[in-house]
Design an enzyme around this catalytic site. Structure first.
Site, short mmCIF file in Angstrom:
data_model
loop_
_atom_site.label_atom_id
_atom_site.label_comp_id
_atom_site.label_asym_id
_atom_site.label_seq_id
_atom_site.Cartn_x
_atom_site.Cartn_y
_atom_site.Cartn_z
N ALA A 1 35.34 -9.54 -34.68
CA ALA A 1 34.55 -8.57 -35.46
C ALA A 1 35.41 -7.60 -36.24
CB ALA A 1 33.61 -7.81 -34.53
N ARG B 1 44.48 -4.69 -42.24
CA ARG B 1 45.87 -4.89 -42.63
C ARG B 1 46.07 -6.15 -43.48
NH1 ARG B 1 48.02 -4.06 -36.56
NH2 ARG B 1 45.81 -4.41 -36.15
N GLN C 1 28.68 -7.20 -33.29
CA GLN C 1 29.11 -5.89 -32.80
C GLN C 1 28.86 -4.94 -33.98
OE1 GLN C 1 33.34 -5.36 -32.56
NE2 GLN C 1 33.23 -3.65 -31.13
N GLY D 1 36.34 -1.05 -31.04
CA GLY D 1 37.46 -1.48 -30.21
C GLY D 1 37.19 -2.76 -29.46
N LYS E 1 40.60 -39.46 -58.69
CA LYS E 1 39.54 -38.64 -58.08
C LYS E 1 38.29 -39.49 -57.91
CE LYS E 1 36.22 -37.01 -59.88
NZ LYS E 1 35.12 -36.47 -60.68
N SER F 1 48.11 -50.41 -72.09
CA SER F 1 48.54 -49.02 -72.08
C SER F 1 47.75 -48.18 -73.08
CB SER F 1 50.02 -48.94 -72.45
OG SER F 1 50.76 -49.56 -71.43
N ARG G 1 41.08 -51.45 -82.31
CA ARG G 1 42.06 -50.69 -83.06
C ARG G 1 42.18 -51.38 -84.42
NH1 ARG G 1 46.51 -53.08 -79.00
NH2 ARG G 1 47.00 -54.93 -80.19
C1 UD1 Z 1 45.45 -6.13 -29.55
C2 UD1 Z 1 45.71 -5.49 -28.19
C3 UD1 Z 1 47.22 -5.37 -27.97
C4 UD1 Z 1 47.86 -6.74 -28.05
C5 UD1 Z 1 47.49 -7.44 -29.37
C6 UD1 Z 1 47.91 -8.90 -29.34
C7 UD1 Z 1 43.83 -4.02 -27.72
C8 UD1 Z 1 43.34 -2.62 -27.67
N1 UD1 Z 1 45.08 -4.18 -28.10
O1 UD1 Z 1 45.95 -5.26 -30.55
O2 UD1 Z 1 47.50 -4.82 -26.68
O3 UD1 Z 1 49.26 -6.63 -27.92
O4 UD1 Z 1 46.06 -7.43 -29.61
O5 UD1 Z 1 47.67 -9.52 -30.57
O6 UD1 Z 1 43.07 -4.90 -27.39
N2 UD1 Z 1 38.05 -6.90 -32.62
C9 UD1 Z 1 36.67 -6.87 -32.51
N3 UD1 Z 1 36.03 -5.68 -32.49
C10 UD1 Z 1 36.70 -4.49 -32.54
C11 UD1 Z 1 38.11 -4.51 -32.63
C12 UD1 Z 1 38.74 -5.73 -32.66
O7 UD1 Z 1 36.03 -7.93 -32.47
O8 UD1 Z 1 36.03 -3.44 -32.50
C13 UD1 Z 1 38.73 -8.20 -32.66
C14 UD1 Z 1 39.52 -8.43 -33.93
O9 UD1 Z 1 38.74 -9.13 -34.88
C15 UD1 Z 1 40.70 -9.27 -33.46
C16 UD1 Z 1 40.87 -8.88 -32.00
O10 UD1 Z 1 39.66 -8.23 -31.60
O11 UD1 Z 1 40.44 -10.65 -33.55
C17 UD1 Z 1 42.06 -7.97 -31.77
O12 UD1 Z 1 41.92 -6.79 -32.55
P1 UD1 Z 1 43.15 -6.16 -33.33
O13 UD1 Z 1 42.64 -4.97 -34.07
O14 UD1 Z 1 43.84 -7.19 -34.09
O15 UD1 Z 1 44.03 -5.65 -32.10
P2 UD1 Z 1 45.62 -5.42 -32.13
O16 UD1 Z 1 45.90 -4.12 -32.76
O17 UD1 Z 1 46.27 -6.62 -32.67
MG MG Z 2 45.60 -8.25 -33.68
#
Ligand code: UD1
Ligand code: MG
Length: 454
Positions: A13, A18, A74, A79, A336, A390, A425
């Site tokens: 979600a 980034r 979500q 988080g 194709k 050709s 031709r």
């Molecule tokens: C997370 C871990 C970190 C770990 C790293 C490994 C946490 C808090 N941290 O950090 O310890 O080293 O992954 O790659 O878990 N997502 C949701 N909903 C949210 C937030 C995130 O579904 O509200 C999903 C994202 O789409 C993603 C995954 O959870 O696929 C991880 O989220 P991301 O923000 O990439 O966490 P990191 O900062 O990489």
């Molecule tokens: Mg990540």
């Protein structure tokens, strides 16, 4: 002991800020398929009873990419801990194990996931098992804090970690196997009192310890748990995947003359004794049968190449191209939605689109099937052993009969009967001595002009 049921929650979600992209992060392709599908494929052999993908609002494209698996929305990205909570409606009363996998960790292998579930089901009966790793550059990964006995005490996120904690080399790979009976008791206790104001799934470790539960770590290869958060990390993951795919191809009996320059898709199928030259690209949906030679610099997608065929160098095969057994496709030939029959040849500078070419037909250099009239596409059918001279243009819809000849330079707009010659031709005219006279006249004109200038 625990039941052997298994559920899998895939977190997808996150906005993927980034990545700086309009496309949801988990849909960015790796080896020709969306990142999240790689995760699903790693999970599939574990035969989970249930897979739930957590997506954000408006992520219908993610839901479509993971179908037929269920998705849950979500509403706000509060988080990773909150994302797990979003899956609760599907897991009410579930007493098996729950594997939480991040959708942005596409290189994880089935073996590692299996080891985590096995550790969760082990004698110590840990509330949860975390996948640890020791990357060369621990960067911003969460750090695993162990106790003296080697048990896991807590995970500290990079953003919350002090200098000492940041110096820990054991990192959180982002995957967890949890006891389904204790899972929600843990995530319900999470707080968002941290620098990002998020509910971190990683805090479940400290909570489990407070409740007196054991927590364990399974160590995996750093490469496997590479988290894709940026385009640079996407490229790193792609490189790892390409190495794996090339290795798999070579193990299966394929010669890659210069492996690092061959780009494969996850679904590329290469038979035994296939040889692939340098700088060749295989987009999605390519099947190459045994004994095919693909010379360098080819671009191939959605195509089937039957056994013994020779393709390239510099050939382009687009979706719907089917190259028959022992057929030849040479340089600067584009094909194709067309079938080149067994033993047929199109060796130079040709476009064959929406066409059926009979066995052993010879398509001369510069032949073009004019398949598009500006509005619609039309088919060209060329019979067996036909010879297309050709620089011919075949204006579709049109048929060339078996063993017919089309004279070089013809524009063919009507059907050509079997065994006939079609020639379109102007008649050749010859004027004896004309060139000699012309040269003489022009040379004297030039001489008198340069005299006048002096
Ligand atoms: C997370 C871990 C970190 C770990 C790293 C490994 C946490 C808090 N941290 O950090 O310890 O080293 O992954 O790659 O878990 N997502 C949701 N909903 C949210 C937030 C995130 O579904 O509200 C999903 C994202 O789409 C993603 C995954 O959870 O696929 C991880 O989220 P991301 O923000 O990439 O966490 P990191 O900062 O990489
Ligand atoms: Mg990540």
């Amino acid at each position: 002991m625990t039941s052997s049921k298994l559920a899998c929650i895939i977190l997808a979600a996150g906005k993927g800020t980034r990545m700086k992209s309009d496309l949801p992060k988990v849909l960015h392709p790796l080896a020709g398929r969306p990142m999240v599908r790689h995760v699903l494929e790693a999970v599939a052999p574990l035969k989970p009873d249930l897979v739930i993908v957590v997506v954000g609002p408006g992520m219908e494209a993610v839901a479509a990419a993971v179908a037929p698996h269920r998705t849950v929305i979500q509403e706000r990205q509060l988080g990773t801990g909150d994302a797990v909570r979003a899956a609760r409606p599907f897991l009410e009363g579930f007493d098996g194990d729950v594997l939480v996998v991040y959708g942005d960790t596409p290189l994880v292998t089935t073996e590692t996931l299996d080891a985590m579930v096995a550790a969760r089901r082990g004698h110590a009966d840990p509330a949860l098992v975390v996948l640890g790793m020791r990357p060369d550059d621990p960067g911003q990964y969460g750090r695993l804090v162990l106790n003296g006995a080697g048990g896991l005490e807590r995970i500290v996120e990079f953003s919350e970690a002090d200098e000492t904690e940041r110096s820990i080399s054991l990192c959180n790979g982002g995957l967890m196997a949890l006891d389904g009976r204790r899972l929600f008791g843990l995530v319900d206790r999470l707080s968002n009192d941290n620098s990002k104001g998020e509910f971190y799934l990683t805090d479940t470790v400290a909570i489990a310890r407070e409740l007196g539960y054991a927590c364990a770590v399974v160590e995996g290869h750093a490469e496997e748990v590479l988290g894709v958060n940026s385009r640079a990390e996407l490229a790193e993951a792609e490189a790892v995947l390409q190495r794996r795919l090339r290795r798999r191809a070579m193990d299966g009996g394929v010669t890659l003359i210069d492996p690092s320059t061959v780009w494969l898709s996850s679904d590329t199928r290469l038979g035994r004794d296939v040889t692939v030259g340098p700088s060749t690209y295989f987009g999605p949906g390519v099947t190459v049968e045994d004994g095919v030679e693909i010379k360098g610099f080819c671009h191939i997608e959605g195509a089937v190449i039957r056994s013994g065929a020779i393709v390239g160098p510099f050939a382009r095969l687009r979706p719907g191209a089917e190259i028959g057994r022992e057929a030849h496709v040479g340089n600067f030939v584009e094909i194709k939605n067309a079938h080149l029959g067994e033993g047929a040849k199109a060796n130079h500078l040709t476009y064959l689109g929406d066409a059926e070419i009979g066995a052993r037909a010879n398509i001369g250099a510069g032949t073009i099937t004019c398949n598009y009239d500006g509005f619609l596409k039309h088919r060209t059918v060329i019979g067996e052993e036909a010879f297309i001279g050709s620089n011919s243009a075949l204006v579709a819809p049109v048929r060339i009969g078996d063993r017919a000849n089309v004279a070089a330079g013809s524009v063919i707009t009507r059907e050509v009967a079997a065994d006939a010659l079609a020639i379109e031709r102007a008649e050749q005219v010859e004027k004896p001595g004309w060139a000699r006279n012309y040269r003489a006249r022009k040379a004297s004109e030039k001489a008198s002009k340069s005299k006048a200038k002096e």
